[in-house]
Design an enzyme around this catalytic site. Structure first.
Site, PDB file in Angstrom:
ATOM      1  N   ASP A  20     -25.426 -50.451  24.548  1.00 30.79           N
ATOM      2  CA  ASP A  20     -24.976 -50.211  25.925  1.00 30.79           C
ATOM      3  C   ASP A  20     -24.501 -51.522  26.560  1.00 30.79           C
ATOM      4  OD1 ASP A  20     -27.575 -51.295  25.991  1.00 30.79           O
ATOM      5  OD2 ASP A  20     -28.109 -50.249  27.840  1.00 30.79           O
ATOM      6  N   ASP A  24     -26.608 -58.825  26.869  1.00 29.82           N
ATOM      7  CA  ASP A  24     -27.262 -59.206  25.607  1.00 29.82           C
ATOM      8  C   ASP A  24     -26.795 -58.335  24.451  1.00 29.82           C
ATOM      9  OD1 ASP A  24     -28.673 -57.181  26.957  1.00 29.82           O
ATOM     10  OD2 ASP A  24     -30.522 -57.606  25.892  1.00 29.82           O
ATOM     11  N   ASP A  25     -26.297 -57.131  24.752  1.00 29.24           N
ATOM     12  CA  ASP A  25     -25.677 -56.322  23.694  1.00 29.24           C
ATOM     13  C   ASP A  25     -24.436 -57.047  23.171  1.00 29.24           C
ATOM     14  OD1 ASP A  25     -26.816 -54.474  25.932  1.00 29.24           O
ATOM     15  OD2 ASP A  25     -26.844 -53.217  24.132  1.00 29.24           O
ATOM     16  N   GLU A 174     -40.608 -50.894  29.098  1.00 31.00           N
ATOM     17  CA  GLU A 174     -39.369 -51.659  28.841  1.00 31.00           C
ATOM     18  C   GLU A 174     -38.170 -50.761  29.176  1.00 31.00           C
ATOM     19  OE1 GLU A 174     -35.860 -52.635  26.759  1.00 31.00           O
ATOM     20  OE2 GLU A 174     -37.122 -50.947  26.151  1.00 31.00           O
ATOM     21  N   HIS A 245     -32.430 -60.517  24.730  1.00 35.88           N
ATOM     22  CA  HIS A 245     -33.231 -59.506  24.036  1.00 35.88           C
ATOM     23  C   HIS A 245     -32.557 -58.948  22.768  1.00 35.88           C
ATOM     24  CE1 HIS A 245     -35.837 -59.321  27.586  1.00 35.88           C
ATOM     25  NE2 HIS A 245     -34.753 -59.188  28.324  1.00 35.88           N
ATOM     26  N   ASP A 246     -31.395 -58.320  22.972  1.00 37.42           N
ATOM     27  CA  ASP A 246     -30.814 -57.522  21.884  1.00 37.42           C
ATOM     28  C   ASP A 246     -30.493 -58.346  20.636  1.00 37.42           C
ATOM     29  OD1 ASP A 246     -31.012 -55.233  23.402  1.00 37.42           O
ATOM     30  OD2 ASP A 246     -28.972 -55.366  24.170  1.00 37.42           O
TER      31      ASP A 246
HETATM   32  C1  BDR Z   1     -33.081 -54.198  27.099  1.00 35.56           C
HETATM   33  O1  BDR Z   1     -32.676 -53.627  28.337  1.00 35.56           O
HETATM   34  C2  BDR Z   1     -31.325 -53.861  28.559  1.00 35.56           C
HETATM   35  O2  BDR Z   1     -31.109 -54.200  29.914  1.00 35.56           O
HETATM   36  C3  BDR Z   1     -30.902 -54.935  27.603  1.00 35.56           C
HETATM   37  O3  BDR Z   1     -29.557 -54.780  27.220  1.00 35.56           O
HETATM   38  C4  BDR Z   1     -31.838 -54.753  26.436  1.00 35.56           C
HETATM   39  O4  BDR Z   1     -31.329 -53.825  25.516  1.00 35.56           O
HETATM   40  C5  BDR Z   1     -34.167 -55.214  27.375  1.00 35.56           C
HETATM   41  O5  BDR Z   1     -35.229 -54.601  28.021  1.00 35.56           O
HETATM   42 CA    CA Z   2     -29.005 -53.226  25.438  1.00 31.06          CA
END
Ligand code: BDR
Ligand code: CA
Length: 321
Positions: A20, A24-25, A174, A245-246
């Site tokens: 999505d 970070d994606d 999360e 994160h991703d």
């Molecule tokens: C996840 O939530 C999204 O906002 C980020 O892209 C990541 O996949 C982290 O909690």
């Molecule tokens: Ca994501």
């Protein structure tokens, strides 16, 4: 004999990325694209950080910016299975990529639904393709509901999502799980092993000042994507630097020694008044069979060596102007 031992070339791991984008994606897709250990065979999109129209548009723009026109991009679900959708535009910006503005895409999205693409692609090469989900799990749940045999067809299944300590959407949950807890419950209950790289790991992957400084020297990749993404992300997160994160889930697929994992039983809370979307993680298994490998610690210096090294390679290919 020359005395030179040639390392055997290992074929790259084929992956489908369900995502999505999302700051970070985008950074995770860039990492996967630049890594010789991985071969992206498809990208599927889901509504999450921002609406599906934007996550798909961002994936299309990114594909051309990075130069991977052969990778099909298929859109999936806009909303959650049973709930009204939530988003994280406050963290990723209204368009989803912070301050980054990539050129409009010229190549179209593939026709059809992401869930069908996942089913067909895994079916065509059983045991060969790894599925990694870095957004809400709606597309994966729909694929499982339609074709449960994907459990046996996927080589490996990994997510960025969940937490066994604290959440980021709520104290307990999360974002990717909280955005569609029913989908997540289906995914964790499907009978495969979910590699859960969650916040416990990804909160260790902070793009601190010296990381961002190195990104600044990466030509167009740095100025047009990485820096405007992480600077925006940094402004809205309270930590020492934004957590990428991703990219952690992708890094694990590239080099599993970067992240320690432990077997566990993970159950997704769907009913809790305060805890909806919580990934209740039982490390004490007793006689229960684990359904997950849960990430616990990240080798932070080696993670950034890998990520920044790959970004530098991608940057060289993209150039400076
Ligand atoms: C996840 O939530 C999204 O906002 C980020 O892209 C990541 O996949 C982290 O909690
Ligand atoms: Ca994501």
């Amino acid at each position: 004999m020359s005395g030179i031992v040639q390392a055997a070339r290992v074929a790259p791991k084929k992956i489908i990325i369900d995502c999505d984008p999302g700051i970070d994606d985008a950074l995770a897709i860039t990492l996967a694209h630049g890594s010789p250990e991985l071969d992206i065979v498809g990208i599927t999109t889901v509504g999450g950080n921002v609406d599906l129209a934007y996550t798909t548009d961002n994936a299309l723009r990114l594909r051309e910016f990075l130069g991977l026109p052969e990778v099909p991009i298929t859109a999936g679900s806009e909303g959650a299975l049973l709930r009204s959708r939530v988003n994280a535009a406050g963290v990723h910006g209204d368009l989803g990529l912070g301050e980054a503005r990539l050129p409009e895409a010229t190549l179209p999205v593939r026709a059809g639904h992401a869930a069908d693409f996942i089913i067909e692609t895994l079916k065509a090469a059983p045991g060969e393709i790894t599925l990694v989900a870095i957004g809400p799990l709606t597309n994966i749940a729909l694929a499982l509901l339609k074709e449960p045999r994907i459990v046996g067809w996927a080589r490996e299944f990994a997510i960025l999502g969940g937490s066994y300590t604290r959440g980021n959407f709520s104290p307990a949950a999360e974002f990717n799980i909280a955005a569609d807890p029913e989908a997540a419950a289906i995914v964790f209950g499907a009978g495969w092993t979910v590699t859960m790289i969650g916040l416990d790991v990804s909160r260790q992957a902070l793009a601190v000042g010296k990381v961002v400084d190195r990104m600044r020297g990466m030509g167009r990749l740095g100025t047009d994507l990485l820096v405007p993404c992480v600077e925006f992300y940094g402004m809205v997160t309270a930590e020492e630097g934004p957590a990428i994160h991703d990219a952690c889930a992708i890094a694990y697929l590239i080099d599993p020694t970067l992240i320690a994992v432990e077997p566990a039983v993970v159950e997704v809370e769907t009913a809790g008044r305060f805890t909806s979307g919580m990934t209740v993680t039982h490390f004490d298994l007793g006689d229960r069979v684990p359904n997950a490998l849960v990430g616990t610690t990240l080798d932070v210096p080696r993670f950034w060596d890998l990520v920044l090294g790959v970004y530098e390679d991608v940057a060289r290919r993209i150039g400076v102007v």
